[in-house]
Write a protein that holds these residues in place. Sequence first.
Motif, PDB file in Angstrom:
ATOM      1  N   TRP A   1       0.801  -1.220   0.000  1.00  0.00           N
ATOM      2  CA  TRP A   1       0.000   0.000   0.000  1.00  0.00           C
ATOM      3  C   TRP A   1       0.837   1.275   0.000  1.00  0.00           C
ATOM      4  O   TRP A   1       0.272   2.367  -0.088  1.00  0.00           O
ATOM      5  CB  TRP A   1      -0.956  -0.007   1.193  1.00  0.00           C
ATOM      6  N   ASP A   2       2.123   1.172   0.086  1.00  0.00           N
ATOM      7  CA  ASP A   2       2.960   2.375   0.060  1.00  0.00           C
ATOM      8  C   ASP A   2       2.780   3.155  -1.231  1.00  0.00           C
ATOM      9  O   ASP A   2       2.629   4.384  -1.227  1.00  0.00           O
ATOM     10  CB  ASP A   2       4.439   1.997   0.239  1.00  0.00           C
ATOM     11  N   ASN A   3       2.791   2.453  -2.345  1.00  0.00           N
ATOM     12  CA  ASN A   3       2.668   3.115  -3.639  1.00  0.00           C
ATOM     13  C   ASN A   3       1.320   3.809  -3.785  1.00  0.00           C
ATOM     14  O   ASN A   3       1.225   4.919  -4.331  1.00  0.00           O
ATOM     15  CB  ASN A   3       2.860   2.096  -4.759  1.00  0.00           C
ATOM     16  N   VAL A   4       0.263   3.172  -3.296  1.00  0.00           N
ATOM     17  CA  VAL A   4      -1.074   3.776  -3.368  1.00  0.00           C
ATOM     18  C   VAL A   4      -1.114   5.068  -2.561  1.00  0.00           C
ATOM     19  O   VAL A   4      -1.628   6.098  -3.025  1.00  0.00           O
ATOM     20  CB  VAL A   4      -2.130   2.792  -2.853  1.00  0.00           C
ATOM     21  N   LEU A   5      -0.562   5.042  -1.351  1.00  0.00           N
ATOM     22  CA  LEU A   5      -0.589   6.225  -0.495  1.00  0.00           C
ATOM     23  C   LEU A   5       0.295   7.338  -1.046  1.00  0.00           C
ATOM     24  O   LEU A   5      -0.030   8.519  -0.889  1.00  0.00           O
ATOM     25  CB  LEU A   5      -0.140   5.842   0.918  1.00  0.00           C
ATOM     26  N   VAL A   6       1.393   6.965  -1.699  1.00  0.00           N
ATOM     27  CA  VAL A   6       2.256   7.988  -2.308  1.00  0.00           C
ATOM     28  C   VAL A   6       1.512   8.724  -3.414  1.00  0.00           C
ATOM     29  O   VAL A   6       1.558   9.959  -3.521  1.00  0.00           O
ATOM     30  CB  VAL A   6       3.541   7.339  -2.854  1.00  0.00           C
ATOM     31  N   LYS A   7       0.793   7.986  -4.260  1.00  0.00           N
ATOM     32  CA  LYS A   7       0.052   8.612  -5.352  1.00  0.00           C
ATOM     33  C   LYS A   7      -1.106   9.460  -4.828  1.00  0.00           C
ATOM     34  O   LYS A   7      -1.418  10.505  -5.398  1.00  0.00           O
ATOM     35  CB  LYS A   7      -0.483   7.542  -6.303  1.00  0.00           C
ATOM     36  N   MET A   8      -1.728   9.014  -3.761  1.00  0.00           N
ATOM     37  CA  MET A   8      -2.881   9.734  -3.234  1.00  0.00           C
ATOM     38  C   MET A   8      -2.464  10.962  -2.444  1.00  0.00           C
ATOM     39  O   MET A   8      -3.074  12.038  -2.550  1.00  0.00           O
ATOM     40  CB  MET A   8      -3.703   8.812  -2.326  1.00  0.00           C
ATOM     41  N   GLY A   9      -1.402  10.846  -1.651  1.00  0.00           N
ATOM     42  CA  GLY A   9      -1.022  11.926  -0.746  1.00  0.00           C
ATOM     43  C   GLY A   9      -0.598  13.199  -1.422  1.00  0.00           C
ATOM     44  O   GLY A   9      -0.711  14.285  -0.849  1.00  0.00           O
ATOM     45  N   SER A  10      -0.131  13.090  -2.655  1.00  0.00           N
ATOM     46  CA  SER A  10       0.358  14.287  -3.331  1.00  0.00           C
ATOM     47  C   SER A  10      -0.741  15.157  -3.912  1.00  0.00           C
ATOM     48  O   SER A  10      -0.488  16.295  -4.284  1.00  0.00           O
ATOM     49  CB  SER A  10       1.314  13.870  -4.466  1.00  0.00           C
ATOM     50  N   GLY A  11      -1.980  14.639  -3.976  1.00  0.00           N
ATOM     51  CA  GLY A  11      -3.007  15.438  -4.630  1.00  0.00           C
ATOM     52  C   GLY A  11      -4.305  15.591  -3.871  1.00  0.00           C
ATOM     53  O   GLY A  11      -5.264  16.151  -4.394  1.00  0.00           O
ATOM     54  N   ASN A  12      -4.384  15.107  -2.626  1.00  0.00           N
ATOM     55  CA  ASN A  12      -5.628  15.185  -1.870  1.00  0.00           C
ATOM     56  C   ASN A  12      -5.479  16.184  -0.726  1.00  0.00           C
ATOM     57  O   ASN A  12      -4.668  15.985   0.181  1.00  0.00           O
ATOM     58  CB  ASN A  12      -5.998  13.803  -1.308  1.00  0.00           C
ATOM     59  N   THR A  13      -6.246  17.244  -0.786  1.00  0.00           N
ATOM     60  CA  THR A  13      -6.179  18.279   0.248  1.00  0.00           C
ATOM     61  C   THR A  13      -7.357  18.225   1.209  1.00  0.00           C
ATOM     62  O   THR A  13      -7.399  19.000   2.162  1.00  0.00           O
ATOM     63  CB  THR A  13      -6.137  19.672  -0.404  1.00  0.00           C
ATOM     64  N   PHE A  14      -8.301  17.295   0.977  1.00  0.00           N
ATOM     65  CA  PHE A  14      -9.495  17.211   1.825  1.00  0.00           C
ATOM     66  C   PHE A  14      -9.409  16.079   2.839  1.00  0.00           C
ATOM     67  O   PHE A  14     -10.198  16.051   3.778  1.00  0.00           O
ATOM     68  CB  PHE A  14     -10.744  17.019   0.950  1.00  0.00           C
ATOM     69  N   LEU A  15      -8.487  15.147   2.664  1.00  0.00           N
ATOM     70  CA  LEU A  15      -8.408  13.978   3.525  1.00  0.00           C
ATOM     71  C   LEU A  15      -8.184  14.385   4.979  1.00  0.00           C
ATOM     72  O   LEU A  15      -7.247  15.120   5.294  1.00  0.00           O
ATOM     73  CB  LEU A  15      -7.277  13.063   3.056  1.00  0.00           C
ATOM     74  N   SER A  16      -9.055  13.895   5.880  1.00  0.00           N
ATOM     75  CA  SER A  16      -8.964  14.272   7.285  1.00  0.00           C
ATOM     76  C   SER A  16      -8.962  13.072   8.230  1.00  0.00           C
ATOM     77  O   SER A  16      -8.550  13.201   9.384  1.00  0.00           O
ATOM     78  CB  SER A  16     -10.131  15.200   7.663  1.00  0.00           C
ATOM     79  N   ASP A  17      -9.421  11.902   7.777  1.00  0.00           N
ATOM     80  CA  ASP A  17      -9.524  10.730   8.650  1.00  0.00           C
ATOM     81  C   ASP A  17      -8.925   9.523   7.935  1.00  0.00           C
ATOM     82  O   ASP A  17      -9.394   9.125   6.869  1.00  0.00           O
ATOM     83  CB  ASP A  17     -11.000  10.470   8.989  1.00  0.00           C
ATOM     84  N   VAL A  18      -7.865   8.938   8.522  1.00  0.00           N
ATOM     85  CA  VAL A  18      -7.164   7.804   7.905  1.00  0.00           C
ATOM     86  C   VAL A  18      -7.041   6.682   8.923  1.00  0.00           C
ATOM     87  O   VAL A  18      -6.638   6.912  10.067  1.00  0.00           O
ATOM     88  CB  VAL A  18      -5.763   8.206   7.405  1.00  0.00           C
ATOM     89  N   HIS A  19      -7.399   5.480   8.491  1.00  0.00           N
ATOM     90  CA  HIS A  19      -7.300   4.281   9.338  1.00  0.00           C
ATOM     91  C   HIS A  19      -6.565   3.208   8.540  1.00  0.00           C
ATOM     92  O   HIS A  19      -7.072   2.712   7.533  1.00  0.00           O
ATOM     93  CB  HIS A  19      -8.694   3.801   9.732  1.00  0.00           C
ATOM     94  N   LEU A  20      -5.368   2.822   9.001  1.00  0.00           N
ATOM     95  CA  LEU A  20      -4.553   1.797   8.357  1.00  0.00           C
ATOM     96  C   LEU A  20      -4.349   0.662   9.355  1.00  0.00           C
ATOM     97  O   LEU A  20      -3.736   0.863  10.402  1.00  0.00           O
ATOM     98  CB  LEU A  20      -3.202   2.378   7.919  1.00  0.00           C
ATOM     99  N   GLU A  21      -4.843  -0.530   9.023  1.00  0.00           N
ATOM    100  CA  GLU A  21      -4.790  -1.641   9.976  1.00  0.00           C
ATOM    101  C   GLU A  21      -4.343  -2.929   9.294  1.00  0.00           C
ATOM    102  O   GLU A  21      -4.912  -3.353   8.298  1.00  0.00           O
ATOM    103  CB  GLU A  21      -6.158  -1.845  10.621  1.00  0.00           C
ATOM    104  N   ARG A  22      -3.286  -3.525   9.842  1.00  0.00           N
ATOM    105  CA  ARG A  22      -2.749  -4.800   9.380  1.00  0.00           C
ATOM    106  C   ARG A  22      -2.493  -4.789   7.885  1.00  0.00           C
ATOM    107  O   ARG A  22      -3.001  -5.623   7.137  1.00  0.00           O
ATOM    108  CB  ARG A  22      -3.685  -5.945   9.761  1.00  0.00           C
ATOM    109  N   LEU A  23      -1.685  -3.838   7.459  1.00  0.00           N
ATOM    110  CA  LEU A  23      -1.358  -3.680   6.043  1.00  0.00           C
ATOM    111  C   LEU A  23       0.141  -3.798   5.832  1.00  0.00           C
ATOM    112  O   LEU A  23       0.945  -3.667   6.760  1.00  0.00           O
ATOM    113  CB  LEU A  23      -1.822  -2.313   5.536  1.00  0.00           C
ATOM    114  N   GLN A  24       0.501  -4.025   4.578  1.00  0.00           N
ATOM    115  CA  GLN A  24       1.900  -3.923   4.186  1.00  0.00           C
ATOM    116  C   GLN A  24       2.173  -2.457   3.841  1.00  0.00           C
ATOM    117  O   GLN A  24       2.149  -2.047   2.701  1.00  0.00           O
ATOM    118  CB  GLN A  24       2.184  -4.831   2.991  1.00  0.00           C
ATOM    119  N   VAL A  25       2.391  -1.688   4.872  1.00  0.00           N
ATOM    120  CA  VAL A  25       2.658  -0.262   4.723  1.00  0.00           C
ATOM    121  C   VAL A  25       3.797   0.107   5.652  1.00  0.00           C
ATOM    122  O   VAL A  25       3.913  -0.430   6.759  1.00  0.00           O
ATOM    123  CB  VAL A  25       1.390   0.577   5.028  1.00  0.00           C
ATOM    124  N   SER A  26       4.659   1.004   5.204  1.00  0.00           N
ATOM    125  CA  SER A  26       5.851   1.370   5.959  1.00  0.00           C
ATOM    126  C   SER A  26       5.886   2.875   6.197  1.00  0.00           C
ATOM    127  O   SER A  26       4.898   3.587   5.975  1.00  0.00           O
ATOM    128  CB  SER A  26       7.105   0.916   5.202  1.00  0.00           C
TER     129      SER A  26
END
Length: 519
Positions: free
Chosen positions: A243-268
Amino acid sequence: MGQSSSTTSYPTSQFLISPEPSDSTDGIKIGPLRDYTEGIPDECLACIFQLLNAGDRKRSSHVCKRWFRVDGQSRRRLSLNAQSEIISHVPSIFTRFDSVAKLSLRCDRRSLSINDDALLMISIRCEGLTRLKLRGCREVTEVGMDNFAKNCKNLTKFSCGSCNFGAIGINMLLKHCIKLEELTIKRLRNVNNGNDVVVPGGAALSLKSICLKELGYGQSFEPLVVECKMLKTLKVIRCAGDWDNVLVKMGSGNTFLSDVHLERLQVSDIGLGAISKCVNIDSLHIVKNPECTNLGLVSVAENCKKLRKLHIDGWKINRIGDEGLMAISKQCPDLQELVLIGVHVTHLSMAAIAANCQRLERLALCGSGAIGDAEIACIAAKCVELKKLCIKGCAISDIAIEALATGCPNLVKVKVKKCKGVRSEAMDWLARRKGSLIVSFDAIESEGLDASGSDVGGQESGVGIPVTGGNVVVGDGPSVSSGRLALFRAKLGLFASRNLVPCAFHRSSYHGDNSKNNL
């Protein structure tokens, strides 16, 4: 529910009032009994029905024909057993309930569910539907989802679990339901190969919340997550893939995101660093992600200065600790809720949080042997706005309870669970000292702490009954669970608790009947 014939008559004798007997009525003929509910307008009767729970409302609708009719016309929410046999009753159900806006269709795994034809019939009769929940509807295909979405274009919330229509079915929904705001997908089959991806379609500008749970190939939803620029809430729980790649692509263009829940994922830390670019985040859950460390949490602290809620379950692997939390204390002064489970923290970070996060109202410390009396005393002295405190599986004693009695002037609720060093006498004294304080105490040794084990973060296992007015209840029974194992534990709970907790006999003699009732 909803399958009763509207032509059936029902007795109204319980609502019929006869005149009281009187000597002056001797020889006077009394007229027919009168139904005094006739004077209530249908609109008022509908409002009364809205205040009833599902069982009472169903029983009330069988009182008379009028109540039956008003209930059907005013019901906005309907839950149906979605077995295949319901298809012959669909016309009569939705003729009676013609104003349904929220519909839930559930089928157990051992039964044959409704198919595309039944879903099409429902969509034709419920064009004003705004919310739909599908559970176990395995016979519904992408064709059925396409036909449904064409008829129910006003849908704003959709949730599905254990269905088989795959990514194509979700794409059909997103293509036609351009007003969709909330999307929840759990255990969706036929997306494991990754050949089909989910795109936002016509809902790209309307989707505000996405929740993905237990998906075998979560990367199929990458375009959906990345391209929804108005997204405010993202929850990804137990979904396979990187999920790192997904979050990298999303984080650069979303200015409205306010609530994030990441549980038991392959994320670093790479993913956390990408999330930190969404500077408006005010709620973050990092639950059992072993590759997330202090470095990622520092990135969040440096960029997400509006953070108000932070939940961390470190899984007791000591990769998140004082360094990350001290950064949070320095950079996030508006923090109001902090839940730490299985996180190795010491007096250094606790003192920094207590000193710098002056707006902290809810705090949970669970499964940390480094949390002791000194840390709780520091919190009691400096967290003046604290209202709720949960301490579970920590190395505290009665000294910490004494500190709470003199500090935290706004404290309204405290829970102490699985802390061997705390005696019931100390908790009883605390409850008497602060008469309005709600106190819950359970000294049983825990089998394991989870993210849901805190008072702040979710439901709690174990027996603990809060009591106000200077009383404290000690729960010495087994933890709550389900199945035959739970029944076996419940039967042996008395003996098991007395073997595991040395002071159980002392508590029983001190509390008398109250303790016996809780054993």
